[in-house]
Scaffold this active site. Sequence first.
Site, PDB file in Angstrom:
ATOM      1  N   HIS A   8      39.937  21.604  54.145  1.00 46.71           N
ATOM      2  CA  HIS A   8      39.357  22.098  55.393  1.00 46.71           C
ATOM      3  C   HIS A   8      40.399  22.224  56.478  1.00 46.71           C
ATOM      4  CE1 HIS A   8      34.931  21.043  54.429  1.00 46.71           C
ATOM      5  NE2 HIS A   8      35.267  22.257  54.093  1.00 46.71           N
ATOM      6  N   GLU A  23      38.052  43.031  38.937  1.00 45.14           N
ATOM      7  CA  GLU A  23      38.815  41.781  39.031  1.00 45.14           C
ATOM      8  C   GLU A  23      38.898  41.059  37.695  1.00 45.14           C
ATOM      9  OE1 GLU A  23      37.114  39.492  42.237  1.00 45.14           O
ATOM     10  OE2 GLU A  23      35.061  39.924  41.641  1.00 45.14           O
ATOM     11  N   ASP A  25      41.454  37.497  41.791  1.00 47.61           N
ATOM     12  CA  ASP A  25      40.887  37.156  40.485  1.00 47.61           C
ATOM     13  C   ASP A  25      41.531  37.954  39.365  1.00 47.61           C
ATOM     14  OD1 ASP A  25      39.013  35.067  40.811  1.00 47.61           O
ATOM     15  OD2 ASP A  25      37.773  36.435  41.983  1.00 47.61           O
ATOM     16  N   CYS A  31      41.125  44.634  47.954  1.00 46.38           N
ATOM     17  CA  CYS A  31      40.662  43.678  48.967  1.00 46.38           C
ATOM     18  C   CYS A  31      41.154  42.257  48.688  1.00 46.38           C
ATOM     19  CB  CYS A  31      39.138  43.708  49.091  1.00 46.38           C
ATOM     20  SG  CYS A  31      38.299  43.209  47.589  1.00 46.38           S
TER      21      CYS A  31
HETATM   22  C1  PEP Z   1      39.628  38.765  44.858  1.00 43.64           C
HETATM   23  O1  PEP Z   1      39.315  38.161  43.851  1.00 43.64           O
HETATM   24  O2  PEP Z   1      40.725  39.330  45.007  1.00 43.64           O
HETATM   25  C2  PEP Z   1      38.688  38.855  45.989  1.00 43.64           C
HETATM   26  C3  PEP Z   1      38.921  39.632  47.013  1.00 43.64           C
HETATM   27  O3  PEP Z   1      37.578  38.086  45.952  1.00 43.64           O
HETATM   28  P1  PEP Z   1      37.609  36.497  46.210  1.00 43.64           P
HETATM   29  O4  PEP Z   1      38.979  36.145  46.724  1.00 43.64           O
HETATM   30  O5  PEP Z   1      36.533  36.245  47.169  1.00 43.64           O
HETATM   31  O6  PEP Z   1      37.351  35.963  44.836  1.00 43.64           O
HETATM   32 MG    MG Z   2      37.263  37.661  43.501  1.00 44.23          MG
END
Ligand code: PEP
Ligand code: MG
Length: 574
Positions: free
Chosen positions: A194, A435, A459, A506
């Site tokens: 945290h 992913e 991921d 993303c």
């Molecule tokens: C990712 O896996 O790149 C992603 C954007 O999702 P998260 O980080 O929330 O798993």
């Molecule tokens: Mg992800």
Amino acid sequence: MSFTLHGVGVSGGIAIGHAHLVSHVTLEVAHYAVPQIEIENEVARLDSAFNMVRAELDSLHASVTGSAAAEYGAFLDLHRMILDDSTLSVAAKTYVTQNQCNAEWAITQQMNVLLVQFEQIEDDYLRERKADVVQVVERVLKALLGHPGYVPPPLKHDGDSILVAHDLSPADVIQYKRHSFTAFLTDLGGLTSHTAIVARSLNIPSIVALHHARQLIRDNDLLIVDGSQGVVIVNPDRRVLSEYRLRQSQLELEKRKLKRIKTTAATTVDGSAVELFANIELPQDIEQVKENGATGIGLFRSEFLFLNRDDLPTEDEQFEAYRTVARKMQGLPVTIRTFDLGADKNLDSAKRVAVNPALGLRAIRLSLAEPQMFHTQLRAILRASRHGQIRILVPMLSSVSEIDQTLRLIENAKQSLREEKITFDEKIQVGGMIEIPAAALSLDIFMRKLDFLSVGTNDLIQYTLAIDRTDDSVAHLYDPLHPAVLRLVAHIIRSASRAKVPVAVCGEMAGDVLFTRLLLGFGLRQFSMHPAQLLRVKQEVLRSNVPVITPITHKMLKTDDPVKIHQLLKKLNG
Ligand code: PEP
Ligand code: MG
């Protein structure tokens, strides 16, 4: 004497200032017998201490506003839940009665019971919550000892104080925030602790996991904190100090200059238009999104609405959250990812600790296994869709049958709204996160059935390289530049572009300027990242020339020699 300490930098930048050491109340409490006749009073003391801490947490909750409110609120909720856990609140009283001992001793004994339970949890993130248990018990002890509510000692060097603590609770940080520290250092904490999460949201240089900083640094020592490198220089000599002062002012200047491009369109030197979207966790994050001029939300991690609570968010509650974001974005795209729960983000009510959580019932797999919960969310998203440009993004798809089932459930949710004569965007777009390598390697079917794609590189790297992204011991193997990763990412972008299916990245790669040109060279034109990273990425886009960088990225894809890949990346960014 000058010396250097190394830890894990969780928030970048350079701070120069004087050490301000803080310590917590000691947990070494007295143990004494309480006569039978006094037991009722002792139990009442515990009750009133718990009530005082409840009131304290509530008032902290009410006092938090602004962009950090969401994260702090979640931490305070967690502390409230720990406080109300029967292992502490009920069992401590039973302990007093059965063992005829003082309340302080009883609560620390029950804390140990809870800590043993946490120790057995396999999930790293949850295990790290042990620190929160200790922090909550410290608050109860302070209340029992008659000085509730930690008030930070006055600063000796207001404006240039660097907080040095063994560990910090998020609730402490809220109070420290008002005292304008310029950086903070802690002995404990990992990247997912945290403390680290709060540090990032405060946007001041911060380093965790320094191990012995609290012991080695003395009050008032002059410190240089380099948050990007995870380095603390204690009592630097004049030459080092002036070098860092120069670097610090350069960074400040850079930050100010960056604000000037907030409204500039993100276009490369050769005229390629690029979209820079933001990733958010909660509606409150929109403030920061606006401050940094994002032109859309590329990833709303909706699962954060489900965390730190005993119950599930209702359809209306979710609808409010989605509508707020849609309205505040005033017609710009808002991509809501359906809940990605499981793995390291579990419901508090989740009973099962999966043997291999990252490979278990996570994201869309959980949604399909819990159709009612999914239906509620889909209805909420659809209802909000008439208040802006909302798109649905589905995480962790791996097969055609999952796509088909998901689309069927979306249609069911739409039909249920039609029957109730509730309007929504009938043409709402549905996209999939790429992913999992299986999805990347069978992209055609995804492109045929979905309106857009978003590459979750976090991921994708985890699953391609078989490295648990939450496991410290394999963190050094997590490599976005691994040839297999580069080829997969390039393949997804290229295939989608050829098929004219919109594609974004993303994952963290999209917000790291080291990879901006690489991704542009692969053909990416839509990036989504934490809002604080956006202007630096935009600056990189503005300086990039696609015809110049593309041939270099092609060369990177042809080699599997890591040294050559790094050399080419250097050339690309040179
Ligand atoms: C990712 O896996 O790149 C992603 C954007 O999702 P998260 O980080 O929330 O798993
Ligand atoms: Mg992800």
